[in-house]
Each structure stands twice: as C-alpha cells, then as structure tokens.
Motif scaffolding. Structure first.
Motif, PDB file in Angstrom:
ATOM      1  N   ASN A   1       0.840  -1.198   0.000  1.00 28.64           N
ATOM      2  CA  ASN A   1       0.000   0.000   0.000  1.00 28.64           C
ATOM      3  C   ASN A   1       0.876   1.248   0.000  1.00 28.64           C
ATOM      4  O   ASN A   1       1.741   1.409   0.875  1.00 28.64           O
ATOM      5  N   LEU A   2       0.670   2.100  -0.990  1.00 32.87           N
ATOM      6  CA  LEU A   2       1.305   3.410  -1.041  1.00 32.87           C
ATOM      7  C   LEU A   2       0.248   4.471  -0.754  1.00 32.87           C
ATOM      8  O   LEU A   2      -0.947   4.199  -0.797  1.00 32.87           O
ATOM      9  N   ARG A   3       0.691   5.688  -0.502  1.00 35.27           N
ATOM     10  CA  ARG A   3      -0.250   6.783  -0.256  1.00 35.27           C
ATOM     11  C   ARG A   3      -0.444   7.575  -1.542  1.00 35.27           C
ATOM     12  O   ARG A   3       0.517   8.103  -2.108  1.00 35.27           O
ATOM     13  N   LEU A   4      -1.690   7.611  -1.996  1.00 29.03           N
ATOM     14  CA  LEU A   4      -2.031   8.406  -3.169  1.00 29.03           C
ATOM     15  C   LEU A   4      -2.312   9.834  -2.707  1.00 29.03           C
ATOM     16  O   LEU A   4      -3.327  10.101  -2.070  1.00 29.03           O
ATOM     17  N   VAL A   5      -1.379  10.753  -3.027  1.00 26.82           N
ATOM     18  CA  VAL A   5      -1.518  12.141  -2.596  1.00 26.82           C
ATOM     19  C   VAL A   5      -2.477  12.891  -3.508  1.00 26.82           C
ATOM     20  O   VAL A   5      -3.405  13.557  -3.065  1.00 26.82           O
ATOM     21  N   ASP A   6      -2.234  12.807  -4.813  1.00 30.36           N
ATOM     22  CA  ASP A   6      -3.125  13.391  -5.811  1.00 30.36           C
ATOM     23  C   ASP A   6      -2.874  12.657  -7.125  1.00 30.36           C
ATOM     24  O   ASP A   6      -2.164  11.643  -7.153  1.00 30.36           O
ATOM     25  N   ALA A   7      -3.441  13.154  -8.203  1.00 33.29           N
ATOM     26  CA  ALA A   7      -3.354  12.452  -9.486  1.00 33.29           C
ATOM     27  C   ALA A   7      -1.929  12.312  -9.994  1.00 33.29           C
ATOM     28  O   ALA A   7      -1.631  11.422 -10.802  1.00 33.29           O
ATOM     29  N   ASP A   8      -1.014  13.164  -9.484  1.00 32.39           N
ATOM     30  CA  ASP A   8       0.362  13.170  -9.980  1.00 32.39           C
ATOM     31  C   ASP A   8       1.378  12.692  -8.959  1.00 32.39           C
ATOM     32  O   ASP A   8       2.555  12.522  -9.302  1.00 32.39           O
ATOM     33  N   THR A   9       0.936  12.493  -7.709  1.00 33.88           N
ATOM     34  CA  THR A   9       1.912  12.360  -6.620  1.00 33.88           C
ATOM     35  C   THR A   9       1.588  11.175  -5.718  1.00 33.88           C
ATOM     36  O   THR A   9       0.422  10.934  -5.391  1.00 33.88           O
ATOM     37  N   LEU A  10       2.645  10.485  -5.324  1.00 33.84           N
ATOM     38  CA  LEU A  10       2.554   9.387  -4.371  1.00 33.84           C
ATOM     39  C   LEU A  10       3.531   9.613  -3.235  1.00 33.84           C
ATOM     40  O   LEU A  10       4.554  10.274  -3.402  1.00 33.84           O
ATOM     41  N   SER A  11       3.215   9.026  -2.101  1.00 31.13           N
ATOM     42  CA  SER A  11       4.128   9.038  -0.960  1.00 31.13           C
ATOM     43  C   SER A  11       4.421   7.596  -0.585  1.00 31.13           C
ATOM     44  O   SER A  11       3.527   6.740  -0.608  1.00 31.13           O
TER      45      SER A  11
END
Length: 964
Positions: free
Chosen positions: A418-428
């Motif tokens: 599981n990754l963190r979906l920050v927005d349509a362009d960005t992951l954490s």
C-alpha cells in the motif's frame, strides 16, 4: 437402560459464557439476595430501579454464543481484512513487537488488568515502566520533562496548542501550523481550536514565517519534523523567528528519526509531541497508541495529562508516584488545563520496554536500516526516471508521476504494497522496520522501473545517506543503565516479571473502585487483538481492505445503540474524556445549526465527574454548577432556578446516571423534561452504565447524548490507566454532528464536527474485545450481569452498614452498582483517615476503593458482577476487621500516631527491621484472613506525595544514584 440422557443440542451449547463472566453462581446469588432482603434478581431490580426509567422490552441482540463459536466468528471477520505491506506513512508504521514484550506485557493480565496508579505503593512496577517511557521521550526530544503519555499524536498536538496559548506571552493572534504537518493532526487541531475561538492558519513554512502572518500576531507555531511529505528541513530559522514574535514553538517529531537527527530541544523547540507507535506497538487500524508530549522545564507544571515523579516513602527510600496535576480536572473542574484524565499506559509501557530491549544502539540501527531502505528505494526510482521530490528525508519519499499516480498505487497493491495516493500526480512511500527487499522490488515494479533483486546491493553501495549533515545528532541519549542491562531475552523476561510482581492488578484480587468498574477482561475477548489481521492494518489503508473491521465496527455501533436507546453511535473517541467532548461539540453544532448561537450555558451538578466541566469549557461552553441535595440527588429546585435564570442561553445539562453518589435518581425524567422544555439538550454521562445495561436506556428516559466507557462496562481492560474507548451515542437530531475524518469519508457524517482522534475509528484495534463481550453474553446475559452488579453493591452495603454509615441510598434504601461508606465520623472521633484505611487495605491484600470522590473522606465501592461471593465476603470481613482496628485507636489502646493503620502499608523490610511498635509484627502484616503463603508484599511504605511535588524528578534518576 439409562434414561438420564441429555439432549445433544444442550451438550453442544456447553457452559454459557455468562456463567464464566458473572462471579456469583445461583446459590451465591440466593445467599446475597437473602442478605439484601429479596427473593430474586427481578424483585431487587424492581425495587432498586425507578419505574420511570425501566425498559419495557428486552434487548434485541443476537443470541449469546459460546467462546469457541465467537472466536470462529472473529476469525471469519479477520479473514476479510487484507493486510498489505504498509508504506503509507502519515505517522503509522509497521513495527516488530519483540515477542518477549508481546507475551509478557500486551498479552499479560498482570499488566493489562491493572488500574491507574492512584495507589502508588502497589503500582511501583508500572510506575517504573512509565518513568522509563518518560526518559525515552525526554532524551530523544531533548526536552527535560515528558508526560506519561497522551492519547495519540493529533490530540497531543491539540494539547500543545492549548498549552502554548496558556503559558505564552502572546494572548491573541493565531496558531500557525506548517502545511507539511500530518493532515489528520491539522484536522484535529482545527476541531479543538474552533470552539475556543482560536484561529488556525496553515501555511508553507519551508521559506520561513510569512510576514503577513507575523503581522497578525502568532501565539504558537507547530512544525512537523520530518514533514508529512518526508522532507527533512532545518526548523531553526522558523523557531528563531517564532520566538522573536513571542510564540511558543511545538515540534511534532518522529522518535525513530530522532535517534539520528538533532533533537527538537537542541533546535530550540519549547514543546515536542508525537506518537510512540513505531516503538513496537501494532498499528491496530489506528490505535491504541501512546502519544507523547515533552516540554522545557519552565512549562513542566503546566503539562497536560499524567506525570510520573520520583519521591520517597516513609523510610526515605526512593518511590514513584503520579505527580503535580494528577486528576487535576477533579480538583479544578472548569479551570482544569485539559480534560485528559487518563493516559495510554499499556502502550507506553510497551514502547518504553521496546527501548529498554533494544537500547540506544539498537534503536539507531533500526533507524539506519529504515533510512537505508528509503535511500536505496529513492535511487532506484530516480534511475528509472521518476521524480523524487525531496533530496533530504528520513524514511518517506514523495514521488511525482504526472497523470499516473493512481495506476502506480493500484499496481503496488497488486504487488502486495500500500502506497499513499496524494493526488493524481503524486505518491508518498514510507519505509519502516518491516520493510525488506521484497517491498522495494514490488514498488519499483509498480512504477515500471528495473526491479531486479541484484540492483539493491549495487544501489546500496553507490548511494549516500539523505540526512542533512547539519542535522545529524551528536549528543548521547538513553545513557541510563536500564537501557543497557536487558539485551538478552532472559534478562528482559526477568525485568518484566520483577516489575509485574511489584504491582497489584485484577489477576491478584478484587479492585473495588467505585465509578471505575474493574470487571473480568476475558481471555477469549482479548485473543483476537493481537491477530495480524486486526493488529497489522494501517488506519488509512483502502477501505476495501478492511471489510472485516468495518463489519465489526458497524455491528458494535448498532449493538451499543440498542443497549443505550440511541439512534447512532460513533466509536472514534479514544477515551471517555474525548467522548464527552464529541458529545458536547455535537450539541453545540446542533444549536448553531438552529441559529441558537447564544446557547452556551452547560449546567453540571456539583457531584459530577470533573472531566464534565473541563470538557464543557473545551467545547466553548460556560459552566454553571447545580447544587446537589443531601440525599445525593440533583437539587431540583436549584436546577429549575438555573434553567429560569439562563433561559435561552441554556445549551445542555450534563448529568451522570446513576448519580456519581451511586443512586438511581427517581426524578431523572422530570429533570430531562425541564431542560428540554427550556430548549436545552441532556447529556447523560455513561460512566455508570454498568447499572443500566438491559434494565434502562438513557436514550429512552430523556438523554439526547451519552458517552460510554468501553473500558468500564464493555470489558476493554484498563491497562494500568489506558487504553480506553469512549464512544458517543446520540439521538437522530444530533447524528449529523458526530465526528468525521478527512482521510476516511465513511468514518462519520459529512456534516460532522471534524475528527476527535487522529485515526478514523480511534482505538479500533481493541474494539474486538467489546464486540466479543456483547456477542458472548447476548441480551439476557448483559441484563443478568447488570442485575448481579447491583446485587453485589447492595450486598456490600448491607454487610458494612452496621460498621460504617452508607452515605446515600435511593428507592427503598437501596444503592445502584456502587455504594459510598462515610469515614468522616470515624476520622473526627479517632483521627484515622480515609488514607489510613486505604493503605491498611494493602496489608490485607486489597486495592482500595475510590478515595474521597465524590465526597471527601469517603470510600466509593463498586464490586462489579465478576467478583464471586468468596471475594466479596473477604472484602467485607476485611473492612469489618479494619473497623475493629479503628476502635482500638479510638479507645486509646493504640496511639493515634503509631498504629497499624497510620503506618500502613507494611513492607517485608519493615517487618525484618527493629520493631518498637505498640502492636505485634503479626498484626501488621498477617492480620485476620491473610495467608502467609499467599501474602502480597508492597515494595514500598507510604509515599510522601508533597516531597515529590516539591522536588520534581520525572525521568530515570541520574547515574550517580547507581554508583557503588
């Protein structure tokens, strides 16, 4: 032929669980009923409980099931949770709980069935463990005074905001929060700020404090270190500028990162907050976890929550106790600095012991390993063309993949991460103690870069660390011997056993604390808590991975609503105090939605829990005290006068039912009606719900809102003073204003007041306990438990009445689930105090009842339904024996200043030393009924509380104390 056959259906059912949970069997109940003067439990209930509140119908709950069946149901729910590698971050991380700590602390009733250390002489083990915790936090944050834990990071940050406003020089202005703070922390701060008129400004502080904000005035600043994005920035320029503006600076810090990074204290911070979750405490879908706060020395006496301090006992030996503001809300009420009346003791003990087990070198090694995985992961992404945003980080990366972030997150889930979906362009992406090579390969593959295993060693050999050289930690920490002596499991096991042996918990005997409801925490109820499917789930995991949890949560909410008569329940509040706040915020929002902004007055009886008043102030209300009559009930005449006086300013009445005095008030429905007629709401404090379950429903006899204490009525163990769960139940008109959460839309209504806790469902990890209790007992079992709890209290009251006055009684001379015995006449006549009796009970092998609350000089006794008749009789006989000892003091046989009560408790060391007392050694330590073979020996004599407050020491004593 044998005709004594038992049907297979009956044999399959086995022994009903309620017979395991309820201590007195049918024969014992008959004997107790005879003492009280009734022929059946139903007769007693009919006489004790006012007709006006009685439920007309039985609880509509699923039929009780056996222990094996309930465990099978829990296993089915657990299997519906999908546990992926947690690389979401945001303050929650995978961690490895050392098995020696898992089994010997988290799963050990010697630790989890203990109560808050209000009797410190028999709490020395957990107090030492908490002192270790405070030392860990103080050392790693570089600030000298740490509390014994707070509820979570978000609420700790909110408490820091309140502290900054209280102690700072700037009394107006805004509270400034760095935009890179954890989003749930920002949301909790906003929830807590709005009712008290604090303006919260969130701004990018990477380039310093914007001048336009500085011009408005700033009383406090909060920065995250490292940031939610993973960025590690030097906060010194912001701290220095904030201090120039007169602001108090809070740094929300990651303790594991602080083993490598310069401490907040050295950077100039005034306050540090955070969570110790990643120190060996499972994520548990959000909790429970031990939050922390550490402060500069000049703010130590303003610290919210609990603080363990070092004092001395009657022989001058070192001893531990809760210091300073212990239970301050019961003393200061609406002037209290916080409504927190608990800690997260069990979780703080685990986190502290994690540091004891690993030591400073081990912690730093875990941090370095975590960081190296992040550095290798980042280099692999960069070499594959992915934009890794920050060049300085500890464990968390922000990666930009324009337009395809959702696809990468989905691919990572397919690969088990599981990754963190920050927005349509960005992951954490966050690394932690459990991250391994397989997770790196899975993440690289999801991003579409080379994921070959051999790349890891090549990248590791070539990539440098990403920690800023100017922020590397150079000072020593955790130098105390306790963090160096327990490397082997043998040593750790023995240390944990030694501390547990110094304590008195429910596994030793009865803890008859009034209003605290220390009942059985059944092993079956506890078992699922440590299953990985419940324990290892990240609170911000995609909701479709938590179907077992959401089903369990929904069912528990519905069943609690049925029990209480309310329409909707929120499980988010992670303590009773937080449930109070959530309920009052719902009332406030309801009035404001109706245009009644002027309704701010909260009426509170003088006998109420002190948290009521503190919570009301935090909810932006004005507290007005209502008198309590001589019979312990609310003074109806004074209440009507206050209602008339405040008119359309009346917001709510907070009332505990049964009353804090342990009686069923007969006029409760009239009281509720009077408040409703004036346009107000009624808050029924659910602290004493153990007297009502299955018998009466607050939501049906006049309540609009209640908080419940799952750590009282619904069997979540107290854990030495935490964890707790304080869900809030409301009638339909208040349901739109329950807590919600910005990161989990299903956790509450869109129109809600905001989050009360950092996690969407608060301490979700321990909800299987209460779910199992309700499932095991069923409606009939829960009702039976209530009746036996009321029977037990009345049995004790009747047995003690010839020896001690019972202060309050309700209908037909009966009490509810607890009774108050009055020692004041004895104190006046003999000089023997309530403290003397409480400490003498230790010599007899008992934890004392609740002292001097709600009435000074009294003992409030609550036996619960789980104590069998033998234990109830042992307690009664002990109290009768102590009464005879008091008589010997009163008659002059024993001096007032030198007798077994005044000198209690007696230690083994005192027994072995010179003896020049006017009573025999045997009378001191082996009074009537105490077995020499089973004797509990307190580790210290009576503790000097005033000495500890005057000479405040709240971390492990200095090394010099151990020389020689």
């Amino acid at each position: 032929m044998n005709d004594n056959r038992i049907p297979l259906s009956a044999l399959e059912r086995g022994t009903p669980f309620e017979h395991r949970h309820i201590g007195p069997d049918s024969a014992a109940q008959a004997k107790m009923l005879a003492q009280v003067g009734f022929g059946s439990l139903d007769e007693l209930t009919a006489a004790a409980v006012p007709d006006v509140i009685k439920s007309a119908e039985a609880l509509r709950l699923p039929e009780a099931r056996g222990e094996a069946d309930v465990l099978a149901e829990l296993r089915t729910l657990a299997d519906r949770n999908q546990v992926l590698s947690p690389m979401i971050g945001l303050g929650y991380y995978g961690t490895f709980t050392p098995p020696v700590i898992l089994r010997n602390v988290m799963e050990n009733p010697a630790w989890y069935t203990a109560y808050t250390p209000y009797q410190p002489e028999i709490s020395q083990g957990r107090l030492e463990a908490l002192l270790n915790f405070q030392t860990v936090v103080a050392d790693l944050t570089g600030l000298p005074t740490s509390g014994a834990s707070l509820l979570d990071e978000g609420t700790a940050a909110a408490e820091a905001m309140a502290l900054a406003r209280r102690v700072g020089k700037v009394k107006e202005g805004v509270f400034l929060v760095d935009a890179d703070a954890l989003p749930q922390t920002i949301a909790v701060i906003r929830t807590r700020a709005e009712p008290t008129g604090v303006e919260v400004v969130v701004a990018d502080l990477s380039e310093g404090i914007p001048q336009e904000i500085a011009d408005r005035g700033v009383f406090g600043v909060l920065v995250q270190y490292p940031g939610a994005s993973g960025a590690v920035r030097d906060p010194r320029p912001v701290i220095e500028r904030a201090h120039e503006l007169g602001a108090i600076v809070t740094v929300a810090a990651d303790l594991l990162a602080l083993t490598l990074l310069t401490s907040p204290g050295e950077l100039g911070a005034d306050i540090a907050v955070g969570t110790t979750q990643r120190f060996g405490v499972p994520m548990g879908f959000g909790g429970p976890h031990a939050g922390f706060m550490a402060v500069r020395e000049k703010f130590a006496r303003s610290l919210p929550g609990r603080l363990v301090g070092v004092s001395v006992d009657a022989d001058g030996n070192k001893a531990y106790r809760l210091a300073l503001q212990t239970r301050e809300q019961h003393i200061r009420r609406e002037k209290a600095t916080s409504n927190i009346c608990t800690a997260q003791v069990l979780l703080a003990v685990m986190a502290g012991m994690y540091a004891v087990y690993h030591g400073p070198d081990g912690l730093a090694a875990i941090a370095r390993r975590t960081h190296r995985y992040a550095a290798v992961l980042a280099e692999g992404l960069r070499s594959g063309g992915v934009d890794v945003v920050h060049g300085a980080y500890f464990d968390t990366l922000t990666a930009r993949v324009p337009g395809r972030a959702a696809d990468v997150a989905a691919a990572a889930r397919e690969n088990g991460v599981n990754l963190r979906l920050v927005d349509a362009d960005t992951l954490s992406l966050a690394c932690d103690e459990t991250t391994g090579r397989a997770q790196l390969a899975a993440v690289w593959a999801a991003f579409g870069v080379d994921a070959s295993a051999e790349r890891i060693d090549d990248l590791d050999a070539s990539v440098a660390d990403a920690l800023p050289a100017g922020l590397l930690r150079a000072d020593e920490y955790l130098a105390h011997p306790v963090f160096h002596q327990h490397r082997s499991e043998t040593a750790m096991l023995r240390y944990l056993r030694k501390l547990a042996d110094r304590d008195y918990a429910l596994d030793r005997g009865m803890i008859p604390l009034g209003s605290c409801t220390m009942k059985l925490n059944a092993t079956t109820e506890m078992e699922a808590v440590t299953w990985p499917e419940f324990a290892a789930l990240h609170p911000f995991a995609p909701i479709d991975q938590a179907q077992g949890y959401t089903t369990l949560i929904t069912e528990l909410e519905e069943r609690l609503a049925e029990v209480t008569g309310y329409d909707k329940v929120s499980l988010q509040p992670n303590a009773g105090s937080q449930g109070e706040l959530a309920g009052l915020l719902a009332v406030r929002a309801y009035h404001r939605a109706n245009g009644d902004d002027q309704r701010t007055v909260c009426l509170i009886p003088s006998s109420a829990h002190g948290t009521n008043a503190a919570s009301a102030v935090m909810a932006g209300m004005k507290v007005v005290v209502v008198k309590t009559g001589e019979d312990g009930e609310v003074d109806a005449e004074d209440l009507r006068a206050k209602i008339e006086q405040y008119g359309d300013e009346l917001a709510v009445l907070m009332v505990t039912y049964p009353s804090t005095h342990g009686v069923f008030e007969e006029h409760i429905s009239e009281i509720c009606a009077a408040v409703h007629d004036a346009g107000g709401q009624v808050y029924v404090d659910g602290a004493n719900l153990n007297a009502l379950v299955g018998v009466a429903r607050p939501g049906r006899f006049g309540g609009d809102v209640s908080h419940l204490n799952l750590h009282k009525t619904f069997c979540i163990p107290h854990g030495g003073g935490g964890p707790g769960v304080g869900p809030v139940g409301v009638r339909a008109h208040l349901a739109p204003y329950l807590p919600n959460h910005p990161l989990q839309p299903t956790a509450g209504p869109e129109t809600g007041v905001g989050p009360i806790s950092a996690a969407p469902w608060g301490s979700a990890g321990i909800l299987p306990i209460s779910w199992a209790y309700v499932r095991l007992m069923g409606g009939e079992g829960l009702t039976h438990a209530t009746q036996v709890a009321v029977l037990g209290a009345n049995y004790i009251a009747k047995r003690l009445e010839p020896h001690y006055p019972v202060l309050y009684t309700g209908p037909n001379g009966l009490v509810a689930h607890e009774c108050i015995v009055d020692l004041r006449p004895l104190t006046k006549a003999t000089g023997v105090t309530v403290d003397d009796v409480a400490k003498r009970l230790i010599d007899y092998g008992f934890h004392a009842p609740t002292m001097s609350f709600p009435v000074a000089g009294t003992l409030m006794i609550e036996p619960t339904e789980s104590e069998d008749l033998a234990e109830l009789d042992r307690f009664c006989e002990t109290m009768i024996a102590i009464r005879a000892e008091i008589e010997r003091v009163g008659s002059g046989e024993w001096p007032k200043d030198d007798n077994p009560l005044r000198n209690a408790p007696h230690t083994a060391a005192a027994l072995a030393g010179d003896w020049e007392r006017p009573y025999r050694r045997e009378e001191a330590v082996f009074p009537a009924g105490v077995s020499a073979a089973d004797k509990y020996w307190p580790p210290v004599r009576r503790i000097d509380g005033a000495f500890g407050d005057r000479n405040l020491v709240c971390s492990c004593p200095p090394l010099e104390d151990y020389e020689g």
